[in-house]
Design a protein around this motif. Structure first.
Motif, PDB file in Angstrom:
ATOM      1  N   THR A  62      80.296 -57.115  32.140  1.00 41.47           N
ATOM      2  CA  THR A  62      78.901 -57.543  31.986  1.00 41.47           C
ATOM      3  C   THR A  62      77.942 -56.370  31.776  1.00 41.47           C
ATOM      4  O   THR A  62      76.720 -56.558  31.829  1.00 41.47           O
ATOM      5  CB  THR A  62      78.439 -58.342  33.220  1.00 41.47           C
ATOM      6  OG1 THR A  62      78.605 -57.546  34.399  1.00 41.47           O
ATOM      7  CG2 THR A  62      79.237 -59.625  33.350  1.00 41.47           C
ATOM      8  N   PRO A  64      77.072 -54.881  29.014  1.00 43.63           N
ATOM      9  CA  PRO A  64      76.113 -55.151  27.924  1.00 43.63           C
ATOM     10  C   PRO A  64      74.976 -56.084  28.334  1.00 43.63           C
ATOM     11  O   PRO A  64      73.898 -56.036  27.748  1.00 43.63           O
ATOM     12  CB  PRO A  64      76.998 -55.786  26.835  1.00 43.63           C
ATOM     13  CG  PRO A  64      78.375 -55.292  27.120  1.00 43.63           C
ATOM     14  CD  PRO A  64      78.453 -55.208  28.609  1.00 43.63           C
ATOM     15  N   ARG A  65      75.232 -56.930  29.342  1.00 42.07           N
ATOM     16  CA  ARG A  65      74.184 -57.852  29.794  1.00 42.07           C
ATOM     17  C   ARG A  65      73.040 -57.131  30.501  1.00 42.07           C
ATOM     18  O   ARG A  65      71.930 -57.654  30.591  1.00 42.07           O
ATOM     19  CB  ARG A  65      74.789 -58.878  30.749  1.00 42.07           C
ATOM     20  CG  ARG A  65      75.705 -59.867  30.090  1.00 42.07           C
ATOM     21  CD  ARG A  65      74.884 -60.936  29.404  1.00 42.07           C
ATOM     22  NE  ARG A  65      75.681 -62.079  29.006  1.00 42.07           N
ATOM     23  CZ  ARG A  65      75.187 -63.224  28.578  1.00 42.07           C
ATOM     24  NH1 ARG A  65      73.873 -63.364  28.499  1.00 42.07           N
ATOM     25  NH2 ARG A  65      75.962 -64.204  28.217  1.00 42.07           N
ATOM     26  N   ASN A  68      69.343 -54.735  28.416  1.00 44.06           N
ATOM     27  CA  ASN A  68      67.909 -54.981  28.233  1.00 44.06           C
ATOM     28  C   ASN A  68      67.558 -56.356  28.801  1.00 44.06           C
ATOM     29  O   ASN A  68      68.436 -57.131  29.186  1.00 44.06           O
ATOM     30  CB  ASN A  68      67.517 -54.893  26.751  1.00 44.06           C
ATOM     31  CG  ASN A  68      68.397 -55.756  25.870  1.00 44.06           C
ATOM     32  OD1 ASN A  68      68.499 -56.962  26.075  1.00 44.06           O
ATOM     33  ND2 ASN A  68      69.046 -55.147  24.891  1.00 44.06           N
ATOM     34  N   ALA A  70      66.345 -58.980  27.283  1.00 48.12           N
ATOM     35  CA  ALA A  70      66.708 -60.129  26.452  1.00 48.12           C
ATOM     36  C   ALA A  70      68.113 -60.624  26.767  1.00 48.12           C
ATOM     37  O   ALA A  70      68.373 -61.836  26.778  1.00 48.12           O
ATOM     38  CB  ALA A  70      66.587 -59.753  24.975  1.00 48.12           C
ATOM     39  N   ARG A  71      69.027 -59.706  27.008  1.00 46.93           N
ATOM     40  CA  ARG A  71      70.415 -60.099  27.285  1.00 46.93           C
ATOM     41  C   ARG A  71      70.609 -60.530  28.735  1.00 46.93           C
ATOM     42  O   ARG A  71      71.560 -61.253  29.048  1.00 46.93           O
ATOM     43  CB  ARG A  71      71.355 -58.940  26.973  1.00 46.93           C
ATOM     44  CG  ARG A  71      71.397 -58.563  25.494  1.00 46.93           C
ATOM     45  CD  ARG A  71      72.405 -57.463  25.263  1.00 46.93           C
ATOM     46  NE  ARG A  71      72.496 -57.114  23.840  1.00 46.93           N
ATOM     47  CZ  ARG A  71      73.320 -56.196  23.356  1.00 46.93           C
ATOM     48  NH1 ARG A  71      74.124 -55.535  24.170  1.00 46.93           N
ATOM     49  NH2 ARG A  71      73.342 -55.940  22.061  1.00 46.93           N
ATOM     50  N   CYS A  72      69.739 -60.055  29.614  1.00 46.54           N
ATOM     51  CA  CYS A  72      69.873 -60.400  31.031  1.00 46.54           C
ATOM     52  C   CYS A  72      69.195 -61.745  31.262  1.00 46.54           C
ATOM     53  O   CYS A  72      68.052 -61.827  31.729  1.00 46.54           O
ATOM     54  CB  CYS A  72      69.245 -59.305  31.888  1.00 46.54           C
ATOM     55  SG  CYS A  72      69.623 -59.445  33.642  1.00 46.54           S
ATOM     56  N   THR A  73      69.897 -62.808  30.972  1.00 48.01           N
ATOM     57  CA  THR A  73      69.320 -64.154  31.025  1.00 48.01           C
ATOM     58  C   THR A  73      69.362 -64.717  32.446  1.00 48.01           C
ATOM     59  O   THR A  73      70.027 -64.169  33.339  1.00 48.01           O
ATOM     60  CB  THR A  73      70.088 -65.082  30.081  1.00 48.01           C
ATOM     61  OG1 THR A  73      71.468 -65.126  30.497  1.00 48.01           O
ATOM     62  CG2 THR A  73      70.012 -64.573  28.645  1.00 48.01           C
ATOM     63  N   LYS A 122      63.861 -57.973  35.746  1.00 46.61           N
ATOM     64  CA  LYS A 122      63.729 -59.064  34.786  1.00 46.61           C
ATOM     65  C   LYS A 122      62.480 -59.905  35.033  1.00 46.61           C
ATOM     66  O   LYS A 122      61.714 -60.205  34.100  1.00 46.61           O
ATOM     67  CB  LYS A 122      64.974 -59.953  34.861  1.00 46.61           C
ATOM     68  CG  LYS A 122      64.887 -61.248  34.057  1.00 46.61           C
ATOM     69  CD  LYS A 122      64.902 -60.994  32.565  1.00 46.61           C
ATOM     70  CE  LYS A 122      64.925 -62.316  31.811  1.00 46.61           C
ATOM     71  NZ  LYS A 122      64.972 -62.112  30.355  1.00 46.61           N
TER      72      LYS A 122
END
Length: 421
Positions: A62, A64-65, A68, A70-73, A122
């Motif tokens: 994880t 890559p999550r 930033n 945007a990817r950290c949902t 976030k």
């Protein structure tokens, strides 16, 4: 007007996400190391091994999550916090009861803080408060009683997460304010450029039509009257916005033909004004067309090099000053242009033998929307990082001193900036 996406934005969050990525990896290694040094004391080590295997795979896959926002949902944050909470709640099942009661670390240990910090970065302090509260509840359930060390750790994580979340919100607000300020600055410069073109071209043409129409009479007089009304309306519009910077009229032998400095159509034989290169140009070549029977030009014997944009703007300001001489001192007034090439700057002085400017006349003219001095002269030199000083004594003429630094770059030209945008 530039669009918001065309203004370069800086991200204050990106370093935080990079730091969080490194923290999660190091915290995972630390948690595994703690277990490795005390695995003999675990009652169900196989359960701990299974959990740490899941924790390691989850952390690495994880990454890559966490790159930033945007990817950290939200679903990812929920799953990430669930991994931490499950590890805390499994600790009394896998570890020895004595170690748990003695204040031993939970299986995810400090890795849990990384999950809470992701919420803070976030969503700000509110998200951080929610995540840290859930972690606090899980720690109290794991320990079975609110021990001193447990309460201390819970409060520490709670306060730290909320503080970081609040700082992130303030940083985001500051970033939005800065981006808005950059957009306003870019829009203001574009408006100045457009106002300059309007003032130098359209307004002067309308004024000329009004004067000629009144002289000719008949239908031309009506046309002149309409042109005068449009001139007043346009001046009001231009003067109502940010202070613009105009182009200049050309001093021809016969009187006042309006021309933009650097216009290739007016440069006979492809002279210096048609030069579109990036190298410095000789300011003397741009000022030479202003010399005439009533205008005396005194210049150094050697070239006076300036960046093309700076040279054009200085020559345009000189043209505006000469145009003011013709308008306010009369068609028979004499003018002198003196060019001085100093080590760090170029000084151009325009002097006339007219009646001078009465005290307060410039402020009155600006209030009426006649911004020739403020725009065509001072505005141009301001954009170049230089200055324009006007000295006038009633009955003794007027002197305009223009100073421009030699290190003026092409990017300082409002027209160049507009093209870059």
């Amino acid at each position: 007007m530039p669009r918001g996406g065309e203004v370069m934005r800086m991200s204050v969050e990106q370093p935080l996400w990079r730091a969080l990525t490194g923290y999660r990896v190091l915290a995972m290694v630390y948690a595994v190391g703690l277990f490795a040094t005390a695995h003999d004391e675990f009652e169900r080590p196989w359960l701990a091994v299974a959990y740490f295997a899941v924790l390691a795979v989850w952390t690495l896959t994880t990454l890559p999550r966490i790159a930033n926002a945007a990817r950290c949902t939200k679903p990812f944050l929920t799953a990430d916090l669930t991994v931490a909470l499950v590890g805390i709640l499994l600790t009394p099942v896998a570890d020895a009861h004595e170690r748990v009661q003695a204040g031993g670390p939970t299986m995810p240990s400090i890795w849990t803080a990384g999950s809470v910090l992701a919420f803070a970065i976030k969503g700000g302090w509110r998200w951080a408060a929610l995540a840290s509260t859930l972690v606090a509840v899980a720690n109290l359930v794991e320990r079975g009683s609110p021990a001193r060390d447990t309460v201390h750790n819970v409060i520490l994580v709670w306060v730290a997460a909320i503080a970081i979340g609040y700082v992130v919100e303030v940083a985001r607000a500051s970033e939005r304010t800065l981006a808005r300020a950059l957009e306003i600055e870019a829009a203001t410069r574009e408006r100045e450029r457009l106002a300059r073109d309007i003032h130098d071209g359209v307004l002067q043409v309308l004024a000329m039509v009004q004067r000629r129409g009144a002289v000719i009479g008949g239908e031309a007089a009506e046309l002149g009257r309409m042109a005068g009304e449009q001139e007043v309306a346009l001046r009001t519009l231009v003067s109502g916005g940010p202070v613009p910077v105009p182009r200049t009229p050309r001093d021809t032998a016969g009187g006042g033909a309006v021309r933009a400095v650097g216009d290739t159509a007016g440069a006979a034989g492809g002279g210096p004004e048609s030069d579109t290169g990036d190298g410095p140009v000789d300011l003397r070549a741009l000022l030479a067309p202003y010399a005439g029977a009533l205008v005396n030009l005194a210049e150094p014997g050697a070239p006076v090099p300036l960046a093309p944009a700076a040279a054009r703007e200085v020559a345009a300001a000189v043209g505006a000053a000469l145009d003011n001489v013709r308008k306010h001192a009369g068609p028979d007034a004499r003018a002198w242009i003196l060019v001085e090439d100093e080590p760090d700057e170029v000084i151009v002085t325009v002097r006339d033998d007219g009646p001078g400017i009465p005290e307060g006349r410039l402020a009155q003219a600006e209030g009426e929307g006649r911004l020739g001095v403020a725009l065509s002269i001072r505005g141009r030199l301001r954009d170049l990082g230089g200055s324009a000083e006007l000295i006038s004594v009633p009955g003794q003429g007027t002197e305009v001193e223009l100073r421009v630094p030699k290190d003026t770059r092409e990017a300082d030209d409002p027209r160049g900036k507009a093209e870059q945008r």
